[in-house]
Motif scaffolding. Structure first.
Motif, PDB file in Angstrom:
ATOM      1  N   ARG A 183      34.968  46.606  42.143  1.00  0.00           N
ATOM      2  CA  ARG A 183      35.931  47.505  42.790  1.00  0.00           C
ATOM      3  C   ARG A 183      36.922  48.023  41.743  1.00  0.00           C
ATOM      4  N   GLY A 184      38.228  47.808  41.988  1.00  0.00           N
ATOM      5  CA  GLY A 184      39.229  48.376  41.085  1.00  0.00           C
ATOM      6  C   GLY A 184      39.582  47.533  39.879  1.00  0.00           C
ATOM      7  N   GLY A 185      38.953  46.348  39.731  1.00  0.00           N
ATOM      8  CA  GLY A 185      39.191  45.543  38.540  1.00  0.00           C
ATOM      9  C   GLY A 185      40.493  44.760  38.545  1.00  0.00           C
ATOM     10  N   ARG A 186      41.152  44.649  39.696  1.00  0.00           N
ATOM     11  CA  ARG A 186      42.402  43.891  39.755  1.00  0.00           C
ATOM     12  C   ARG A 186      42.298  42.781  40.793  1.00  0.00           C
ATOM     13  N   LEU A 187      42.725  41.580  40.409  1.00  0.00           N
ATOM     14  CA  LEU A 187      42.657  40.436  41.322  1.00  0.00           C
ATOM     15  C   LEU A 187      44.019  39.761  41.375  1.00  0.00           C
ATOM     16  N   TYR A 213      36.075  36.750  32.708  1.00  0.00           N
ATOM     17  CA  TYR A 213      36.014  38.084  33.324  1.00  0.00           C
ATOM     18  C   TYR A 213      37.076  38.988  32.679  1.00  0.00           C
ATOM     19  N   PRO A 214      36.892  39.310  31.385  1.00  0.00           N
ATOM     20  CA  PRO A 214      37.931  40.062  30.670  1.00  0.00           C
ATOM     21  C   PRO A 214      38.172  41.451  31.261  1.00  0.00           C
ATOM     22  N   ASP A 215      37.208  41.956  32.024  1.00  0.00           N
ATOM     23  CA  ASP A 215      37.383  43.286  32.626  1.00  0.00           C
ATOM     24  C   ASP A 215      38.199  43.226  33.915  1.00  0.00           C
ATOM     25  N   VAL A 216      38.596  42.032  34.328  1.00  0.00           N
ATOM     26  CA  VAL A 216      39.418  41.919  35.542  1.00  0.00           C
ATOM     27  C   VAL A 216      40.839  41.521  35.143  1.00  0.00           C
ATOM     28  N   GLU A 217      41.800  42.228  35.705  1.00  0.00           N
ATOM     29  CA  GLU A 217      43.203  41.920  35.433  1.00  0.00           C
ATOM     30  C   GLU A 217      43.696  40.964  36.520  1.00  0.00           C
ATOM     31  N   LEU A 218      43.991  39.718  36.120  1.00  0.00           N
ATOM     32  CA  LEU A 218      44.404  38.690  37.095  1.00  0.00           C
ATOM     33  C   LEU A 218      45.925  38.593  37.168  1.00  0.00           C
ATOM     34  N   SER A 219      46.447  38.534  38.373  1.00  0.00           N
ATOM     35  CA  SER A 219      47.872  38.245  38.540  1.00  0.00           C
ATOM     36  C   SER A 219      48.011  37.132  39.573  1.00  0.00           C
ATOM     37  N   HIS A 220      49.195  36.531  39.639  1.00  0.00           N
ATOM     38  CA  HIS A 220      49.452  35.459  40.610  1.00  0.00           C
ATOM     39  C   HIS A 220      50.658  35.845  41.456  1.00  0.00           C
ATOM     40  N   MET A 221      50.647  35.415  42.699  1.00  0.00           N
ATOM     41  CA  MET A 221      51.785  35.698  43.566  1.00  0.00           C
ATOM     42  C   MET A 221      51.970  34.545  44.542  1.00  0.00           C
ATOM     43  N   TYR A 222      53.230  34.174  44.793  1.00  0.00           N
ATOM     44  CA  TYR A 222      53.480  33.161  45.820  1.00  0.00           C
ATOM     45  C   TYR A 222      53.197  33.777  47.186  1.00  0.00           C
ATOM     46  N   GLN A 236      49.485  48.315  46.316  1.00  0.00           N
ATOM     47  CA  GLN A 236      49.499  47.700  44.982  1.00  0.00           C
ATOM     48  C   GLN A 236      48.313  46.739  44.810  1.00  0.00           C
ATOM     49  N   PHE A 237      47.683  46.319  45.927  1.00  0.00           N
ATOM     50  CA  PHE A 237      46.622  45.319  45.832  1.00  0.00           C
ATOM     51  C   PHE A 237      45.238  45.954  45.785  1.00  0.00           C
ATOM     52  N   ASP A 238      44.339  45.257  45.076  1.00  0.00           N
ATOM     53  CA  ASP A 238      42.917  45.618  45.091  1.00  0.00           C
ATOM     54  C   ASP A 238      42.184  44.451  45.786  1.00  0.00           C
ATOM     55  N   VAL A 239      41.968  43.354  45.053  1.00  0.00           N
ATOM     56  CA  VAL A 239      41.376  42.158  45.674  1.00  0.00           C
ATOM     57  C   VAL A 239      42.433  41.049  45.657  1.00  0.00           C
ATOM     58  N   MET A 240      42.537  40.322  46.773  1.00  0.00           N
ATOM     59  CA  MET A 240      43.409  39.143  46.824  1.00  0.00           C
ATOM     60  C   MET A 240      42.516  37.938  47.077  1.00  0.00           C
ATOM     61  N   VAL A 241      42.802  36.826  46.397  1.00  0.00           N
ATOM     62  CA  VAL A 241      42.033  35.600  46.674  1.00  0.00           C
ATOM     63  C   VAL A 241      43.006  34.492  47.013  1.00  0.00           C
TER      64      VAL A 241
END
Ligand code: IPM
Ligand code: MG
Length: 360
Positions: A183-187, A213-222, A236-241
């Motif tokens: 998808r958009g490459g953001r998790l 997965y260097p092509d995916v930009e990972l962020s963290h959120m509480y 602002q979100f693409d994929v959330m896990v």
């Protein structure tokens, strides 16, 4: 050999929406000459009434034998008083864990036709396309020990256990990273690492996976912030896990961004891609039996089933296009109704999609 679909209508509005999805499926099966057979079984309150348990062995056997499962919803006030061990929800949870359906994909997509049906401002939700990846067979929903005990002073105490093993986190993490790649490459990984050790580990494992997965930009959120951001600026979100409980809560919130929870399909998959598909909306006992429910989430779940478990991408697209066309034509169930459109009931919406699917 023909592919087998198992229908589990369940309770409340479940049977009403599954009937409409079945109508659409029957139409595509005959129109495209597909070698697919459909059977059905009891689950939840319906199974308690008939057989005394929410997940009869015969249902489990049929579920194991099927290539894919389409489920309506379970539960309702009628079974509120039954023993906790055999509540309707136990049937659903038992099926998820018995089939090891650990990966729950909940796409929240705002159809352009429905942007003004959301309770949020149109500009915040128009074009929204996020995917919530929820871990489904672990976390606090399944952790042991659990129960209600009596303390020494005679007071009762309820307790549950929030546990995740590294392998469980890694398994759902991979599904999410791969989804982000396609998808958009953001998790965005959602946790409560400022308070809960189990999610400190969750965050560590996600960070470790990120290197693969260097092509995916990972962020963290509480999770509390994620709940706020979903309402403040959802695009602002693409994929959330996230884990089982947080995913349950955030996916209901995300549903409302799309106009109605009556629009949200979901897929629950095992490691081999076998899946169970269900609308996110639940049994909605307040409107059950009134021919009011929106069948589109069930129909869109059937489309996801065609795509992910039966390998029929084109059929999935055809069903999704038919849903879009029904919305373009102005058909609206009451939950998505806005002025200037034609209000229809459950059966009329199902008929509209079935008619369109036969012609496009
Ligand atoms: C869902 C539902 C279920 C859950 C209930 C019915 C047990 O809310 O699928 O989100 O919490 O998983
Ligand atoms: Mg839920």
């Amino acid at each position: 050999m023909s592919q087998q679909i198992l229908l589990l209508p369940g309770d409340g509005i479940g049977p009403e929406v599954i009937r409409e999805a079945q109508k659409v499926l029957t139409k595509v099966i005959s129109r495209f000459n597909l070698d697919i057979q459909m059977g059905s079984a009891l689950l939840g309150g319906a199974a308690i009434d008939a057989e005394g348990v929410p997940l009869p062995e015969s249902t489990m056997q049929k579920a194991k034998a099927a290539d894919a499962i389409l489920l309506g919803a379970v539960g309702g006030p009628k079974w509120d008083e039954v023993d906790r061990a055999i509540r309707p929800e136990k049937g659903l949870l038992g099926l998820r864990s018995g089939l090891q359906l650990f990966a729950n994909l909940r796409p929240a997509v705002t159809f352009s036709q429905l942007a003004d049906a959301s309770s949020l401002k149109k500009e915040l939700v128009a074009g929204l396309d996020i995917l919530i990846v929820r871990e489904l067979t672990g976390g606090i929903y399944f952790g042991e020990p659990r129960g209600i005990r009596v303390l020494e002073n005679g007071e009762r105490q309820g307790y549950n256990t929030y546990v995740y093993s590294e392998s469980e986190i890694e398994r759902i993490g991979r599904v999410a990273f791969e989804a982000a790649q396609s998808r958009g490459g953001r998790l965005c990984s959602v946790d409560k690492a400022n308070v809960l050790e189990v999610t400190v580990l969750w965050r560590e494992v996600m960070d470790r996976l990120a290197a693969e997965y260097p092509d995916v930009e990972l962020s963290h959120m509480y999770v509390n912030n994620a709940a706020m951001q979903l309402i403040r600026a959802p695009k602002q979100f693409d994929v959330m896990v996230t884990g089982n409980m947080f995913g349950d809560i955030l996916s209901d919130a995300a549903a409302m961004l799309t106009g109605s929870i009556g629009m949200l399909p979901s897929a629950s998959m095992d490691i081999n891609g076998k899946g169970m598909y269900e609308p996110c909306h639940g049994s909605a006992p307040d409107i059950a039996g009134q021919n009011k429910a929106n069948p589109l989430a069930a129909i869109l779940s059937a489309a996801m089933m065609m795509r992910y478990s039966l390998g029929l991408e084109e059929i999935a697209c055809t069903i999704e296009k038919a849903v879009e066309q029904a919305l373009d034509d102005g058909y609206r169930t009451v939950d998505i109704y806005t002025q200037g459109h034609q209000q229809v009931n459950t059966i009329e919406m199902g008929d509209a999609v079935t008619r369109i699917v036969a012609t496009i």
